[in-house]
Design a protein around this motif. Sequence first.
Motif, PDB file in Angstrom:
ATOM      1  N   LEU A 195       0.851  -1.199   0.000  1.00 58.13           N
ATOM      2  CA  LEU A 195       0.000   0.000   0.000  1.00 58.13           C
ATOM      3  C   LEU A 195       0.880   1.239   0.000  1.00 58.13           C
ATOM      4  O   LEU A 195       1.762   1.385   0.848  1.00 58.13           O
ATOM      5  CB  LEU A 195      -0.901   0.006   1.238  1.00 58.13           C
ATOM      6  CG  LEU A 195      -1.687   1.286   1.502  1.00 58.13           C
ATOM      7  CD1 LEU A 195      -2.700   1.547   0.384  1.00 58.13           C
ATOM      8  CD2 LEU A 195      -2.376   1.230   2.863  1.00 58.13           C
ATOM      9  N   THR A 196       0.659   2.115  -0.976  1.00 55.86           N
ATOM     10  CA  THR A 196       1.340   3.415  -0.991  1.00 55.86           C
ATOM     11  C   THR A 196       0.427   4.437  -0.342  1.00 55.86           C
ATOM     12  O   THR A 196      -0.678   4.686  -0.827  1.00 55.86           O
ATOM     13  CB  THR A 196       1.681   3.835  -2.433  1.00 55.86           C
ATOM     14  OG1 THR A 196       2.536   2.850  -3.019  1.00 55.86           O
ATOM     15  CG2 THR A 196       2.393   5.178  -2.448  1.00 55.86           C
ATOM     16  N   GLN A 197       0.879   4.997   0.775  1.00 55.79           N
ATOM     17  CA  GLN A 197       0.058   5.918   1.575  1.00 55.79           C
ATOM     18  C   GLN A 197       0.578   7.334   1.413  1.00 55.79           C
ATOM     19  O   GLN A 197       1.739   7.632   1.710  1.00 55.79           O
ATOM     20  CB  GLN A 197       0.118   5.512   3.057  1.00 55.79           C
ATOM     21  CG  GLN A 197      -0.656   6.408   3.990  1.00 55.79           C
ATOM     22  CD  GLN A 197      -2.151   6.123   3.959  1.00 55.79           C
ATOM     23  OE1 GLN A 197      -2.572   5.123   3.394  1.00 55.79           O
ATOM     24  NE2 GLN A 197      -2.948   7.005   4.530  1.00 55.79           N
ATOM     25  N   ILE A 230       4.182   1.892   2.106  1.00 53.27           N
ATOM     26  CA  ILE A 230       5.209   2.796   1.587  1.00 53.27           C
ATOM     27  C   ILE A 230       4.633   4.207   1.639  1.00 53.27           C
ATOM     28  O   ILE A 230       3.596   4.499   1.030  1.00 53.27           O
ATOM     29  CB  ILE A 230       5.590   2.437   0.138  1.00 53.27           C
ATOM     30  CG1 ILE A 230       6.131   1.003   0.072  1.00 53.27           C
ATOM     31  CG2 ILE A 230       6.617   3.427  -0.413  1.00 53.27           C
ATOM     32  CD1 ILE A 230       6.385   0.521  -1.334  1.00 53.27           C
ATOM     33  N   PHE A 231       5.291   5.083   2.402  1.00 53.64           N
ATOM     34  CA  PHE A 231       4.798   6.462   2.547  1.00 53.64           C
ATOM     35  C   PHE A 231       5.300   7.334   1.402  1.00 53.64           C
ATOM     36  O   PHE A 231       6.450   7.253   0.978  1.00 53.64           O
ATOM     37  CB  PHE A 231       5.238   7.057   3.885  1.00 53.64           C
ATOM     38  CG  PHE A 231       4.529   6.443   5.062  1.00 53.64           C
ATOM     39  CD1 PHE A 231       3.199   6.731   5.301  1.00 53.64           C
ATOM     40  CD2 PHE A 231       5.194   5.584   5.927  1.00 53.64           C
ATOM     41  CE1 PHE A 231       2.535   6.171   6.379  1.00 53.64           C
ATOM     42  CE2 PHE A 231       4.543   5.028   7.013  1.00 53.64           C
ATOM     43  CZ  PHE A 231       3.212   5.317   7.240  1.00 53.64           C
ATOM     44  N   HIS A 232       4.383   8.160   0.918  1.00 55.65           N
ATOM     45  CA  HIS A 232       4.717   9.141  -0.112  1.00 55.65           C
ATOM     46  C   HIS A 232       4.456  10.525   0.478  1.00 55.65           C
ATOM     47  O   HIS A 232       3.313  10.958   0.605  1.00 55.65           O
ATOM     48  CB  HIS A 232       3.866   8.917  -1.369  1.00 55.65           C
ATOM     49  CG  HIS A 232       4.044   9.953  -2.425  1.00 55.65           C
ATOM     50  ND1 HIS A 232       5.262  10.201  -3.016  1.00 55.65           N
ATOM     51  CD2 HIS A 232       3.163  10.832  -2.968  1.00 55.65           C
ATOM     52  CE1 HIS A 232       5.122  11.176  -3.899  1.00 55.65           C
ATOM     53  NE2 HIS A 232       3.850  11.579  -3.885  1.00 55.65           N
ATOM     54  N   VAL A 233       5.533  11.187   0.878  1.00 52.51           N
ATOM     55  CA  VAL A 233       5.404  12.497   1.550  1.00 52.51           C
ATOM     56  C   VAL A 233       5.257  13.596   0.505  1.00 52.51           C
ATOM     57  O   VAL A 233       6.084  13.734  -0.399  1.00 52.51           O
ATOM     58  CB  VAL A 233       6.622  12.773   2.453  1.00 52.51           C
ATOM     59  CG1 VAL A 233       6.480  14.121   3.151  1.00 52.51           C
ATOM     60  CG2 VAL A 233       6.774  11.659   3.484  1.00 52.51           C
ATOM     61  N   LYS A 234       4.195  14.364   0.650  1.00 51.24           N
ATOM     62  CA  LYS A 234       3.929  15.457  -0.283  1.00 51.24           C
ATOM     63  C   LYS A 234       4.342  16.804   0.349  1.00 51.24           C
ATOM     64  O   LYS A 234       4.052  17.076   1.511  1.00 51.24           O
ATOM     65  CB  LYS A 234       2.436  15.510  -0.616  1.00 51.24           C
ATOM     66  CG  LYS A 234       1.907  14.271  -1.302  1.00 51.24           C
ATOM     67  CD  LYS A 234       0.460  14.448  -1.705  1.00 51.24           C
ATOM     68  CE  LYS A 234      -0.433  14.617  -0.475  1.00 51.24           C
ATOM     69  NZ  LYS A 234      -1.858  14.714  -0.855  1.00 51.24           N
ATOM     70  N   LYS A 235       5.020  17.605  -0.451  1.00 52.48           N
ATOM     71  CA  LYS A 235       5.404  18.936   0.004  1.00 52.48           C
ATOM     72  C   LYS A 235       4.213  19.886  -0.157  1.00 52.48           C
ATOM     73  O   LYS A 235       3.633  20.000  -1.233  1.00 52.48           O
ATOM     74  CB  LYS A 235       6.589  19.439  -0.818  1.00 52.48           C
ATOM     75  CG  LYS A 235       7.065  20.824  -0.401  1.00 52.48           C
ATOM     76  CD  LYS A 235       8.245  21.247  -1.256  1.00 52.48           C
ATOM     77  CE  LYS A 235       8.716  22.651  -0.864  1.00 52.48           C
ATOM     78  NZ  LYS A 235       9.850  23.100  -1.702  1.00 52.48           N
TER      79      LYS A 235
END
Length: 366
Positions: free
Chosen positions: A285-287, A345-350
């Motif tokens: 899972l991409t979060q 898997i974390f996807h950090v957004k700016k």
Amino acid sequence: MKDYYEVLGVNKGANDEEVKKAYRKLAHQFHPDKQGGNEKKFKEVNEAYQVLSNKEKRTSYDNFGTSDFSGFGGGQGGSPFPGGGFPFGGGGFGDGVQFDMSGAGDMGDIFEAFFEGLGVKSKRKSYTSGADLEAGETITLEESFNGIKKTIAFRAKITCATCKGDGANLKAGSKTCTYCEGRGEVKEARKTFFGNFAQVKPCAKCHATGNIPNEICRACSGEGRIIGNREISVDLSPGIESGQIVKIQGAGEAGERGASTGSLYVRVSVRPHDRFTRAGGNLVLTQALDLTEALLKDEVIVTGIDHKKISVKIPPGFDFNEKVIISSEGMPRFNARGRGDLVVIFHVKKPKKISDKVKSALEEGN
């Protein structure tokens, strides 16, 4: 002296099954009644097999270079069988050809390979069995997770309802088959270089029943089956994956005149999911996570495939490039206990704009 191991193409340490397999292959290849067959090679193969398939003879051959049994083996260019015959049972089959059972080895294997070489199957069939069928079924990842019962509809040959698969009008009765005289089988003689062989076959006139109907079923033209619609329910167990095949015995094409029904093979395909990627028993899972959550929160809530809310702890100094593994929150193991893991898997957004609060937290972190 002939090297029997070389004749069969096996090692000296070959077990009984390897010897038998090599013999069947070569006997079928060199059978003289086949196009391209070789009588001399066929006799050599039989000679080698009858020695190596017999424990006592093989031991004698390994130790002394001979099987030592009543002249069996012959000399160069001679027949490997006593008196030039062939060891197929006591007595004879006519034409003065006599057979000697001494030292014959596994005669069932010899007969099987011999008749296969003549194009005759070892198992007789009176009617044509139903064909196996294949169907495809597409399910969702959630259906794979929970397991589901599906109904598959298709057209195929089914048992005739009018005659119940018999192929005849039972009310009209039947008469004794004159071709086989009611026995349901006929004896055919065949001449070979070994002599005359008698073979019992199913009667083609009455399909081995011994009787011929006075009137065939008009609905199926005597075949006992017609083209029709079938509906089959299939249970797909939790955890089933794309490409797996489920066999349903007896759900295929109906056999001719009550012969055995074929099987249905259901090939499963699981649709791609918009949130999860499957990797065997694991789910990936991409979060998405905005920078504010990443900096200020020590806990993130993710939703599993079963809609369960799962709390993921974010430890201090956590590297968001790393994967978080949550054990036993993945897919069920197919036909087994337990579940795989959920890999997050974390996807950090700016953010487009950084608030004063976040700025202050960053400055304090420095």
